[in-house]
Design a protein around this motif. Structure first.
Motif, PDB file in Angstrom:
ATOM      1  N   ALA A 160       2.587  -6.048 112.662  1.00  0.00           N
ATOM      2  CA  ALA A 160       4.022  -6.182 112.921  1.00  0.00           C
ATOM      3  C   ALA A 160       4.783  -5.342 111.907  1.00  0.00           C
ATOM      4  O   ALA A 160       5.454  -5.848 111.021  1.00  0.00           O
ATOM      5  CB  ALA A 160       4.446  -7.633 112.843  1.00  0.00           C
ATOM      6  N   ASP A 161       4.679  -4.033 112.015  1.00  0.00           N
ATOM      7  CA  ASP A 161       5.283  -3.134 111.042  1.00  0.00           C
ATOM      8  C   ASP A 161       6.704  -2.749 111.457  1.00  0.00           C
ATOM      9  O   ASP A 161       7.063  -1.582 111.508  1.00  0.00           O
ATOM     10  CB  ASP A 161       4.418  -1.888 110.861  1.00  0.00           C
ATOM     11  CG  ASP A 161       3.971  -1.292 112.196  1.00  0.00           C
ATOM     12  OD1 ASP A 161       4.329  -1.861 113.247  1.00  0.00           O
ATOM     13  OD2 ASP A 161       3.261  -0.278 112.177  1.00  0.00           O
ATOM     14  N   THR A 162       7.530  -3.754 111.779  1.00  0.00           N
ATOM     15  CA  THR A 162       8.882  -3.465 112.245  1.00  0.00           C
ATOM     16  C   THR A 162       9.770  -2.900 111.154  1.00  0.00           C
ATOM     17  O   THR A 162      10.764  -2.247 111.433  1.00  0.00           O
ATOM     18  CB  THR A 162       9.539  -4.745 112.803  1.00  0.00           C
ATOM     19  OG1 THR A 162       9.504  -5.746 111.785  1.00  0.00           O
ATOM     20  CG2 THR A 162       8.802  -5.244 114.008  1.00  0.00           C
ATOM     21  N   SER A 163       9.438  -3.144 109.905  1.00  0.00           N
ATOM     22  CA  SER A 163      10.307  -2.694 108.818  1.00  0.00           C
ATOM     23  C   SER A 163      10.362  -1.174 108.701  1.00  0.00           C
ATOM     24  O   SER A 163      11.277  -0.636 108.112  1.00  0.00           O
ATOM     25  CB  SER A 163       9.818  -3.289 107.491  1.00  0.00           C
ATOM     26  OG  SER A 163       8.488  -2.859 107.213  1.00  0.00           O
ATOM     27  N   ALA A 164       9.377  -0.488 109.277  1.00  0.00           N
ATOM     28  CA  ALA A 164       9.318   0.969 109.153  1.00  0.00           C
ATOM     29  C   ALA A 164      10.096   1.683 110.256  1.00  0.00           C
ATOM     30  O   ALA A 164      10.099   2.899 110.327  1.00  0.00           O
ATOM     31  CB  ALA A 164       7.866   1.431 109.167  1.00  0.00           C
ATOM     32  N   ILE A 165      10.788   0.932 111.109  1.00  0.00           N
ATOM     33  CA  ILE A 165      11.458   1.522 112.262  1.00  0.00           C
ATOM     34  C   ILE A 165      12.943   1.687 111.975  1.00  0.00           C
ATOM     35  O   ILE A 165      13.559   0.873 111.294  1.00  0.00           O
ATOM     36  CB  ILE A 165      11.239   0.641 113.510  1.00  0.00           C
ATOM     37  CG1 ILE A 165       9.740   0.521 113.769  1.00  0.00           C
ATOM     38  CG2 ILE A 165      11.946   1.211 114.717  1.00  0.00           C
ATOM     39  CD1 ILE A 165       9.406  -0.363 114.939  1.00  0.00           C
ATOM     40  N   GLY A 179      17.478   3.643 107.671  1.00  0.00           N
ATOM     41  CA  GLY A 179      16.037   3.821 107.567  1.00  0.00           C
ATOM     42  C   GLY A 179      15.472   2.888 106.516  1.00  0.00           C
ATOM     43  O   GLY A 179      16.175   1.988 106.032  1.00  0.00           O
ATOM     44  N   GLU A 180      14.224   3.091 106.122  1.00  0.00           N
ATOM     45  CA  GLU A 180      13.614   2.224 105.123  1.00  0.00           C
ATOM     46  C   GLU A 180      14.355   2.286 103.785  1.00  0.00           C
ATOM     47  O   GLU A 180      14.443   1.290 103.065  1.00  0.00           O
ATOM     48  CB  GLU A 180      12.153   2.626 104.913  1.00  0.00           C
ATOM     49  CG  GLU A 180      11.255   2.293 106.085  1.00  0.00           C
ATOM     50  CD  GLU A 180       9.805   2.605 105.776  1.00  0.00           C
ATOM     51  OE1 GLU A 180       9.431   3.789 105.894  1.00  0.00           O
ATOM     52  OE2 GLU A 180       9.073   1.685 105.407  1.00  0.00           O
ATOM     53  N   ASP A 201      27.502  11.475 106.030  1.00  0.00           N
ATOM     54  CA  ASP A 201      26.200  11.178 105.460  1.00  0.00           C
ATOM     55  C   ASP A 201      26.258   9.849 104.713  1.00  0.00           C
ATOM     56  O   ASP A 201      27.292   9.160 104.701  1.00  0.00           O
ATOM     57  CB  ASP A 201      25.719  12.322 104.559  1.00  0.00           C
ATOM     58  CG  ASP A 201      26.637  12.560 103.365  1.00  0.00           C
ATOM     59  OD1 ASP A 201      27.418  11.641 103.013  1.00  0.00           O
ATOM     60  OD2 ASP A 201      26.586  13.652 102.778  1.00  0.00           O
ATOM     61  N   ALA A 202      25.153   9.474 104.060  1.00  0.00           N
ATOM     62  CA  ALA A 202      25.073   8.171 103.392  1.00  0.00           C
ATOM     63  C   ALA A 202      26.103   8.036 102.276  1.00  0.00           C
ATOM     64  O   ALA A 202      26.504   6.922 101.924  1.00  0.00           O
ATOM     65  CB  ALA A 202      23.665   7.959 102.846  1.00  0.00           C
ATOM     66  N   SER A 203      26.566   9.175 101.721  1.00  0.00           N
ATOM     67  CA  SER A 203      27.557   9.135 100.632  1.00  0.00           C
ATOM     68  C   SER A 203      28.984   9.140 101.148  1.00  0.00           C
ATOM     69  O   SER A 203      29.934   9.119 100.358  1.00  0.00           O
ATOM     70  CB  SER A 203      27.340  10.322  99.688  1.00  0.00           C
ATOM     71  OG  SER A 203      26.031  10.295  99.140  1.00  0.00           O
ATOM     72  N   GLY A 204      29.154   9.218 102.460  1.00  0.00           N
ATOM     73  CA  GLY A 204      30.497   9.227 103.036  1.00  0.00           C
ATOM     74  C   GLY A 204      31.072  10.603 103.250  1.00  0.00           C
ATOM     75  O   GLY A 204      32.229  10.735 103.671  1.00  0.00           O
ATOM     76  N   ASP A 229      23.563  18.587 111.446  1.00  0.00           N
ATOM     77  CA  ASP A 229      22.404  18.687 110.567  1.00  0.00           C
ATOM     78  C   ASP A 229      22.477  17.563 109.543  1.00  0.00           C
ATOM     79  O   ASP A 229      23.250  17.616 108.598  1.00  0.00           O
ATOM     80  CB  ASP A 229      22.407  20.060 109.867  1.00  0.00           C
ATOM     81  CG  ASP A 229      21.109  20.291 109.096  1.00  0.00           C
ATOM     82  OD1 ASP A 229      20.206  19.442 109.196  1.00  0.00           O
ATOM     83  OD2 ASP A 229      21.012  21.315 108.407  1.00  0.00           O
ATOM     84  N   ILE A 230      21.682  16.517 109.722  1.00  0.00           N
ATOM     85  CA  ILE A 230      21.692  15.364 108.829  1.00  0.00           C
ATOM     86  C   ILE A 230      20.721  15.633 107.682  1.00  0.00           C
ATOM     87  O   ILE A 230      19.520  15.768 107.894  1.00  0.00           O
ATOM     88  CB  ILE A 230      21.276  14.085 109.567  1.00  0.00           C
ATOM     89  CG1 ILE A 230      22.092  13.930 110.854  1.00  0.00           C
ATOM     90  CG2 ILE A 230      21.423  12.868 108.684  1.00  0.00           C
ATOM     91  CD1 ILE A 230      23.571  13.834 110.631  1.00  0.00           C
ATOM     92  N   PRO A 231      21.196  15.735 106.437  1.00  0.00           N
ATOM     93  CA  PRO A 231      20.317  16.041 105.298  1.00  0.00           C
ATOM     94  C   PRO A 231      19.171  15.034 105.173  1.00  0.00           C
ATOM     95  O   PRO A 231      19.393  13.825 105.170  1.00  0.00           O
ATOM     96  CB  PRO A 231      21.265  15.956 104.095  1.00  0.00           C
ATOM     97  CG  PRO A 231      22.626  16.189 104.664  1.00  0.00           C
ATOM     98  CD  PRO A 231      22.599  15.596 106.033  1.00  0.00           C
ATOM     99  N   GLY A 232      17.978  15.564 105.095  1.00  0.00           N
ATOM    100  CA  GLY A 232      16.809  14.714 104.932  1.00  0.00           C
ATOM    101  C   GLY A 232      16.429  13.946 106.175  1.00  0.00           C
ATOM    102  O   GLY A 232      15.562  13.075 106.134  1.00  0.00           O
ATOM    103  N   TYR A 233      17.071  14.255 107.303  1.00  0.00           N
ATOM    104  CA  TYR A 233      16.768  13.488 108.510  1.00  0.00           C
ATOM    105  C   TYR A 233      16.447  14.419 109.664  1.00  0.00           C
ATOM    106  O   TYR A 233      15.365  14.987 109.721  1.00  0.00           O
ATOM    107  CB  TYR A 233      17.954  12.550 108.830  1.00  0.00           C
ATOM    108  CG  TYR A 233      17.691  11.598 109.973  1.00  0.00           C
ATOM    109  CD1 TYR A 233      18.575  11.508 111.049  1.00  0.00           C
ATOM    110  CD2 TYR A 233      16.569  10.793 109.993  1.00  0.00           C
ATOM    111  CE1 TYR A 233      18.354  10.636 112.097  1.00  0.00           C
ATOM    112  CE2 TYR A 233      16.332   9.919 111.031  1.00  0.00           C
ATOM    113  CZ  TYR A 233      17.227   9.847 112.085  1.00  0.00           C
ATOM    114  OH  TYR A 233      17.004   8.998 113.120  1.00  0.00           O
TER     115      TYR A 233
END
Length: 450
Positions: A160-165, A179-180, A201-204, A229-233
């Motif tokens: 049950a590896d739902t945490s990785a989704i 994400g994780e 992005d995650a920093s706003g 273009d999402i950095p790192g994604y």
């Protein structure tokens, strides 16, 4: 004879020469069947149904072959049919079929320990059959691969590896993608004006689109495609229509169909019906283990809350698809990688029966099955002078019916298997009554002699 034909077709499928893809089958069916990966589905066109069916029939046919005292040709036919059905369990790679076979084996073990005298004869007769089966699995590469695949599938299904989704949350007109490691980006939808979508992005920080393509469709409706273009994604594409927009991501070809209504992001079905994507979906159990059993944990956790309101009267036969929550698109994306996944079955006969025709009918079904299993088990344990064939056939029916009852805990009721099951259940009840009458007659005869 149907088992021999179905078993032969099943073998043709897992060796990679599917009968249904041949020209002869195309002429019979009237349409062509696309080749599938080597996996047995017999004439059921569903490996899980075929696995459940073969697990039910194999102990009945094999025990009949091992205890039949008539013409040898009948033994050979029963034995061939039983072996083909047993091979079909492994060829289908069905977890339900595996559960069924394990159940049947457990019952045989109990009777071997409790009735060693009777079971000794059956065990001796089964040694060459078991040896031949093991040798076939070891030396026949396609079957060896299927058996290995089945047990690997069992190990995967139990995780049950739902945490990785990837996960998604909504807040008014903004969707957040997580994400994780936390938030990846957010998407704010303002409407159909020039700045209709803003991605941060995650920093706003606002991310500018790298591609904007505006074209006219055949119905003269504007369609804009934005890529960010999402950095790192990864790249995210947005389709904009006058009525809805669709969010895509790289791990899935299926989009979220979304729209704005009252300043809040809402979901859309394929038929463009509106629903509140931010509504809380009732769920009981399997928290963090939704992917257990090939996402059965998710399906059952959303099915349990539907049951109390249907204790007396259900929603109606074959209406499960209508009452299962369709607006749980976030969970469906997480656990099925498809936000518009259609869940039309509970993958559990008793849960589906409860929801469809009511709790009373589900309890009645359980009582019917339980009564047969218990009375047959006790009858066979107490049986003393019953002919070997009668004992073997009743034991085979007990194993086969138990196999079906266990496998439908994680599979569905289908015409191709359930119809045959109820015939066998009727035969089982009939043989129990015949055995009781025979035993009573023998006891009365003994009393008269005394």
């Amino acid at each position: 004879f149907s088992s021999v034909v179905m078993g032969a077709i099943g073998i043709s499928q897992f060796v990679g020469h599917d009968f249904f893809t041949t020209e002869l089958a195309t002429r019979i069916l009237g349409y062509a069947v696309e080749p599938k990966f080597p996996m047995s589905y017999g004439t059921h066109f569903n490996p899980n149904t075929f696995g459940k069916y073969t697990a039910m029939l194999s102990p009945i046919l094999l025990l009949t072959a091992l205890t039949w005292n008539g013409k040898k040709i009948a033994n050979a036919i029963f034995l061939l049919a039983g072996l083909l059905m047993l091979l079909g369990v492994f060829g289908s790679s069905s977890l339900g079929g595996l559960v069924g076979i394990v159940t049947a084996s457990g019952i045989l073990l109990v009777f071997f320990l409790s009735r060693p005298g009777v079971m000794k004869k059956i065990t001796i007769a089964s040694v060459p059959v078991i040896f031949a089966l093991v040798l076939t699995i070891l030396l026949f590469p396609p079957l060896n691969y299927r058996v290995t695949f089945l047990f690997n599938r069992l190990a995967t299904a139990m995780r049950a590896d739902t945490s990785a989704i990837i996960d998604f949350t909504f807040e008014e007109n903004t969707m957040y993608v997580h994400g994780e490691a936390g938030e990846i980006f957010s998407m704010t939808v303002n409407g159909l004006d020039e700045n209709w979508i803003i991605v941060r992005d995650a920093s706003g920080n606002v991310i500018q689109p790298i591609i904007t393509d505006v074209s006219e469709s055949e119905v003269q409706q504007a369609k804009s495609i934005y890529a960010f273009d999402i950095p790192g994604y990864r790249i995210v594409e947005i389709d904009k229509f006058p009525f809805f927009f669709a969010y895509y991501h790289a791990t899935s070809q299926m989009p979220f169909l979304l729209t704005l209504d009252g300043g809040r992001i809402h979901g859309l079905t394929l038929s463009l019906e509106l629903f509140d994507v931010q509504a809380e979906i009732p769920a009981w159990g399997f928290k963090g283990r939704e992917t257990w059993g090939s996402s059965r944990g998710y399906i059952w956790s959303r099915s349990f809350p539907l049951m109390p309101a249907r204790t007396i009267i259900g929603s109606g036969p074959d209406t499960y698809i209508n009452v299962f929550p369709k607006n749980d698109i976030v969970s469906m994306q997480r656990f099925f990688d498809n936000p518009i996944q259609t869940v039309d079955k509970a993958h559990n006969l008793f849960i589906q029966t409860w929801i469809s025709t009511g709790g009373i009918s589900a309890v009645a079904l359980l009582a019917l099955f339980g009564h047969y299993l218990l009375t047959t088990f006790l009858s066979l344990i107490k049986s003393k002078n019953e002919p070997l064939f009668s004992f073997g056939l009743r034991l085979g029916l007990l194993c086969g019916i138990s196999s079906f009852c266990m496998s439908v805990m994680a599979t569905d009721s289908t015409i191709g298997s359930t119809g045959v099951f109820f015939v066998l259940l009727g035969v089982g009840y009939g043989l129990n009554e015949y055995s009781k009458q025979t035993d009573d007659k023998a006891q009365n005869t003994a009393k008269q002699h005394n």
